[in-house]
Design an enzyme around this catalytic site. Structure first.
Site, PDB file in Angstrom:
ATOM      1  N   GLY A  55       0.779  -1.240   0.000  1.00 44.15           N
ATOM      2  CA  GLY A  55       0.000   0.000   0.000  1.00 44.15           C
ATOM      3  C   GLY A  55       0.806   1.284   0.000  1.00 44.15           C
ATOM      4  N   ASP A 113      -4.153   2.483  11.128  1.00 41.51           N
ATOM      5  CA  ASP A 113      -5.526   2.062  11.457  1.00 41.51           C
ATOM      6  C   ASP A 113      -5.546   1.453  12.861  1.00 41.51           C
ATOM      7  OD1 ASP A 113      -8.186   1.348  11.253  1.00 41.51           O
ATOM      8  OD2 ASP A 113      -7.806  -0.424  10.036  1.00 41.51           O
ATOM      9  N   LYS A 141      -6.456   7.208  10.816  1.00 39.15           N
ATOM     10  CA  LYS A 141      -7.890   7.137  11.097  1.00 39.15           C
ATOM     11  C   LYS A 141      -8.180   7.749  12.461  1.00 39.15           C
ATOM     12  CE  LYS A 141      -9.192   4.098   7.712  1.00 39.15           C
ATOM     13  NZ  LYS A 141      -9.639   2.701   7.830  1.00 39.15           N
ATOM     14  N   PHE A 162     -13.588   3.270   5.401  1.00 39.57           N
ATOM     15  CA  PHE A 162     -12.706   2.491   4.545  1.00 39.57           C
ATOM     16  C   PHE A 162     -12.377   3.293   3.296  1.00 39.57           C
ATOM     17  CE2 PHE A 162     -11.618  -0.746   1.374  1.00 39.57           C
ATOM     18  CZ  PHE A 162     -10.587  -1.361   2.065  1.00 39.57           C
ATOM     19  N   VAL A 163     -11.091   3.528   3.078  1.00 39.32           N
ATOM     20  CA  VAL A 163     -10.674   4.355   1.948  1.00 39.32           C
ATOM     21  C   VAL A 163      -9.802   3.553   0.981  1.00 39.32           C
ATOM     22  CG1 VAL A 163     -10.831   6.572   3.149  1.00 39.32           C
ATOM     23  CG2 VAL A 163      -8.705   5.263   3.296  1.00 39.32           C
ATOM     24  N   ASP A 169      -5.836  -0.308  -1.454  1.00 41.78           N
ATOM     25  CA  ASP A 169      -6.639  -1.188  -2.307  1.00 41.78           C
ATOM     26  C   ASP A 169      -7.860  -1.759  -1.616  1.00 41.78           C
ATOM     27  OD1 ASP A 169      -5.235  -2.968  -0.497  1.00 41.78           O
ATOM     28  OD2 ASP A 169      -5.844  -4.587  -1.849  1.00 41.78           O
ATOM     29  N   ARG A 175      -5.555   0.772  -6.395  1.00 41.05           N
ATOM     30  CA  ARG A 175      -4.269   1.358  -5.977  1.00 41.05           C
ATOM     31  C   ARG A 175      -3.848   2.484  -6.911  1.00 41.05           C
ATOM     32  NH1 ARG A 175      -2.313  -2.007  -1.920  1.00 41.05           N
ATOM     33  NH2 ARG A 175      -2.464  -4.244  -2.259  1.00 41.05           N
TER      34      ARG A 175
END
Ligand code: 5GP
Ligand code: MG
Length: 194
Positions: A55, A113, A141, A162-163, A169, A175
């Site tokens: 990510g 997160d 977050k 949720f992003v 992804d 992505r």
């Protein structure tokens, strides 16, 4: 008044409900973070960015080029497990980078997160004799577990939703989306195994 830009048609059709952070805002903030890091390490220190696969690759590539002084980059792989849109635990799934002793290490991740990834990497990397260790995340977050996890540099504090996009992804999709957006319930449901 909602001033966030419209979701481009293609991405709207893929289930993106909202542009949370647009491309220009990301670029501006990444430049600031790069400047901050280069000031911090102004006197020719050996700096290594340790980016978390997969990510963080987009953020790390941009952040690295926003640092106008000498910097190296290494990748580390961490697997989070749990349901598909939440994370519950982190395990190292690659070797740790070699030759970090005496270096100023910056852990680069795209989103903070549960904090599991950062806690794991901080513990592991601190055993390697690094000169200093800090973490830089693009997104954090606004939830207790994230806010209470040690992290020296944060690009944006975001709501606990949720992003996807800019490296983040869902099932390896999104992505390449150039902005950070919110994937709606329908988009998540359509892509989830029944
Ligand atoms: P942690 O819970 O360890 O702080 O974060 C673990 C990983 O969960 C993140 O690096 C990221 O890959 C994933 N993750 C957490 N929140 C989100 C999110 O909102 N969207 C996406 N796409 N991944 C997330
Ligand atoms: Mg990650």
């Amino acid at each position: 008044m909602n001033t966030s830009p419209l979701v481009p048609t293609y991405w709207r059709d893929q289930g993106i409900e909202q542009v949370l952070i647009d491309e220009a805002s990301i670029a501006r903030r990444v430049r600031e973070l790069g400047q901050e890091l280069s000031l911090e390490f102004a006197d020719g220190k050996d700096v290594v960015l340790v980016a978390v696969l997969t990510g963080a690759v987009v953020f790390a590539a941009d952040l690295m080029r926003a640092i106008p002084t000498r910097v190296a980059i290494s990748m580390v792989s961490v697997t989070s497990y749990g349901a598909s849109t939440t994370s519950q635990g982190a395990v190292l799934s690659s070797a740790l980078p070699k030759n970090l002793a005496g270096k100023h290490v910056v852990i680069v991740d795209e989103v903070l997160d549960s904090g599991g990834t950062l806690r794991l990497l901080r513990t592991e990397l601190s055993l390697l004799g690094v000169a200093s260790l800090r973490a830089c995340v693009l997104l954090r977050k606004q939830r207790e577990q994230a806010m209470s996890t040690k992290c020296e540099m944060v690009g944006f504090d975001i709501p606990d939703v949720f992003v996807v996009g800019y490296g983040l992804d869902f099932n390896d999709e999104f992505r390449n989306m150039p902005f950070v957006g919110v994937l709606g319930e329908d988009g998540i449901r359509e892509r989830s195994p029944r």
